[in-house]
Design a protein around this motif. Sequence first.
Motif, PDB file in Angstrom:
ATOM      1  N   ARG A  79      41.969  27.216  51.667  1.00 29.75           N
ATOM      2  CA  ARG A  79      42.410  26.075  52.472  1.00 29.75           C
ATOM      3  C   ARG A  79      41.290  25.074  52.702  1.00 29.75           C
ATOM      4  O   ARG A  79      41.551  23.920  53.054  1.00 29.75           O
ATOM      5  N   THR A  80      40.045  25.497  52.521  1.00 28.29           N
ATOM      6  CA  THR A  80      38.906  24.605  52.753  1.00 28.29           C
ATOM      7  C   THR A  80      38.466  23.898  51.476  1.00 28.29           C
ATOM      8  O   THR A  80      37.515  23.112  51.514  1.00 28.29           O
ATOM      9  N   GLN A  81      39.119  24.176  50.355  1.00 31.34           N
ATOM     10  CA  GLN A  81      38.697  23.649  49.059  1.00 31.34           C
ATOM     11  C   GLN A  81      39.681  22.603  48.534  1.00 31.34           C
ATOM     12  O   GLN A  81      40.790  22.454  49.051  1.00 31.34           O
ATOM     13  N   PHE A 125      33.178  23.655  52.962  1.00 28.46           N
ATOM     14  CA  PHE A 125      34.168  24.506  52.300  1.00 28.46           C
ATOM     15  C   PHE A 125      33.615  25.918  52.127  1.00 28.46           C
ATOM     16  O   PHE A 125      32.410  26.147  52.075  1.00 28.46           O
ATOM     17  N   ARG A 126      34.547  26.877  52.006  1.00 21.92           N
ATOM     18  CA  ARG A 126      34.168  28.270  51.829  1.00 21.92           C
ATOM     19  C   ARG A 126      34.903  28.852  50.635  1.00 21.92           C
ATOM     20  O   ARG A 126      36.101  28.615  50.458  1.00 21.92           O
ATOM     21  N   LEU A 127      34.193  29.643  49.830  1.00 20.23           N
ATOM     22  CA  LEU A 127      34.813  30.253  48.665  1.00 20.23           C
ATOM     23  C   LEU A 127      35.858  31.289  49.043  1.00 20.23           C
ATOM     24  O   LEU A 127      36.773  31.561  48.261  1.00 20.23           O
ATOM     25  N   ASP A 128      35.750  31.865  50.238  1.00 20.61           N
ATOM     26  CA  ASP A 128      36.705  32.887  50.638  1.00 20.61           C
ATOM     27  C   ASP A 128      37.917  32.318  51.359  1.00 20.61           C
ATOM     28  O   ASP A 128      38.756  33.065  51.871  1.00 20.61           O
ATOM     29  N   ASP A 129      38.040  30.994  51.400  1.00 18.62           N
ATOM     30  CA  ASP A 129      39.172  30.357  52.079  1.00 18.62           C
ATOM     31  C   ASP A 129      39.635  29.153  51.258  1.00 18.62           C
ATOM     32  O   ASP A 129      39.034  28.071  51.330  1.00 18.62           O
ATOM     33  N   TYR A 166      37.685  35.047  32.024  1.00 19.44           N
ATOM     34  CA  TYR A 166      36.700  34.964  33.098  1.00 19.44           C
ATOM     35  C   TYR A 166      36.883  33.646  33.845  1.00 19.44           C
ATOM     36  O   TYR A 166      37.263  32.629  33.267  1.00 19.44           O
ATOM     37  N   SER A 167      36.573  33.676  35.136  1.00 21.38           N
ATOM     38  CA  SER A 167      36.783  32.488  35.958  1.00 21.38           C
ATOM     39  C   SER A 167      35.651  32.297  36.949  1.00 21.38           C
ATOM     40  O   SER A 167      35.031  33.257  37.420  1.00 21.38           O
ATOM     41  N   SER A 168      35.413  31.036  37.288  1.00 18.52           N
ATOM     42  CA  SER A 168      34.621  30.681  38.458  1.00 18.52           C
ATOM     43  C   SER A 168      35.306  31.243  39.694  1.00 18.52           C
ATOM     44  O   SER A 168      36.516  31.493  39.704  1.00 18.52           O
ATOM     45  N   ALA A 169      34.559  31.407  40.771  1.00 18.37           N
ATOM     46  CA  ALA A 169      35.122  31.906  42.028  1.00 18.37           C
ATOM     47  C   ALA A 169      35.843  30.831  42.827  1.00 18.37           C
ATOM     48  O   ALA A 169      36.462  31.135  43.851  1.00 18.37           O
ATOM     49  N   TRP A 170      35.787  29.558  42.396  1.00 22.06           N
ATOM     50  CA  TRP A 170      36.497  28.485  43.089  1.00 22.06           C
ATOM     51  C   TRP A 170      38.005  28.686  42.930  1.00 22.06           C
ATOM     52  O   TRP A 170      38.495  29.052  41.853  1.00 22.06           O
ATOM     53  N   CYS A 171      38.761  28.404  43.981  1.00 23.77           N
ATOM     54  CA  CYS A 171      40.198  28.686  43.971  1.00 23.77           C
ATOM     55  C   CYS A 171      40.942  27.899  42.895  1.00 23.77           C
ATOM     56  O   CYS A 171      41.909  28.406  42.313  1.00 23.77           O
ATOM     57  N   ARG A 172      40.519  26.682  42.600  1.00 23.82           N
ATOM     58  CA  ARG A 172      41.231  25.915  41.576  1.00 23.82           C
ATOM     59  C   ARG A 172      41.055  26.531  40.189  1.00 23.82           C
ATOM     60  O   ARG A 172      41.934  26.395  39.335  1.00 23.82           O
TER      61      ARG A 172
END
Length: 209
Positions: free
Chosen positions: A77-79, A71-75, A108-114
């Motif tokens: 769709r991979t998460q 998985f990638r943090l910048d995408d 504040y948030s984690s960089a994960w998309c969820r």
Amino acid sequence: MPRPLMHRRHVLQGGIGIAAWLMQPGARAQVAAEPAGASAADFWRLARAGGCVFLMRHGATEAGLGDPPGFRLDDCRTQRNLSEAGRAASRQLGLRFRDEGVRLSAVYSSAWCRCLDTARLAFDPHYPAHQIWPALNSFFQGQGDAAAQTREVLQRAATLHPPDNWMLVTHQVNITALTGAFPAMGEVFLTRADPQRPDRLSLLARLPA
């Protein structure tokens, strides 16, 4: 008041995440007791008083544990991402905070998309736009630096004073490292820094998902 029953899949996922965290050195000694006698009314009363660090585990997700390989943090769709139920619950939570008159000076948030989607859906319409804080990024299964990230959050939390409150949208392992307690997806912990316990945020009340 009894907690609502969790879906079996969420119980299993939470149990695996807890087991992984407990394998970390010193984790067993950090497990905290539930806040005694805290109610929903206590949660909102303390929230309006200010000086609180809210720790929110991201909203309910699609099936799975962690993220797919590669998985990638910048995408996104991979998460593993929020489910439709998680998105709807996030929106409702933000409205509840607004309607209860709770001040949030920062989100504040984690960089994960969820986590980003939870923060955006819940709080961006009503509060200052969320910001990514890398210290909130997941350190599940050896990612990141658990000790350094936890220490950074604790040190910064010690500078917070009423009437300001912060909302931190992050992951189970991060919240457990900060408090010693285990949140469900979408659950919010109300915490404050304790000068007598600089190694942990004091858990004063919980808002179930």
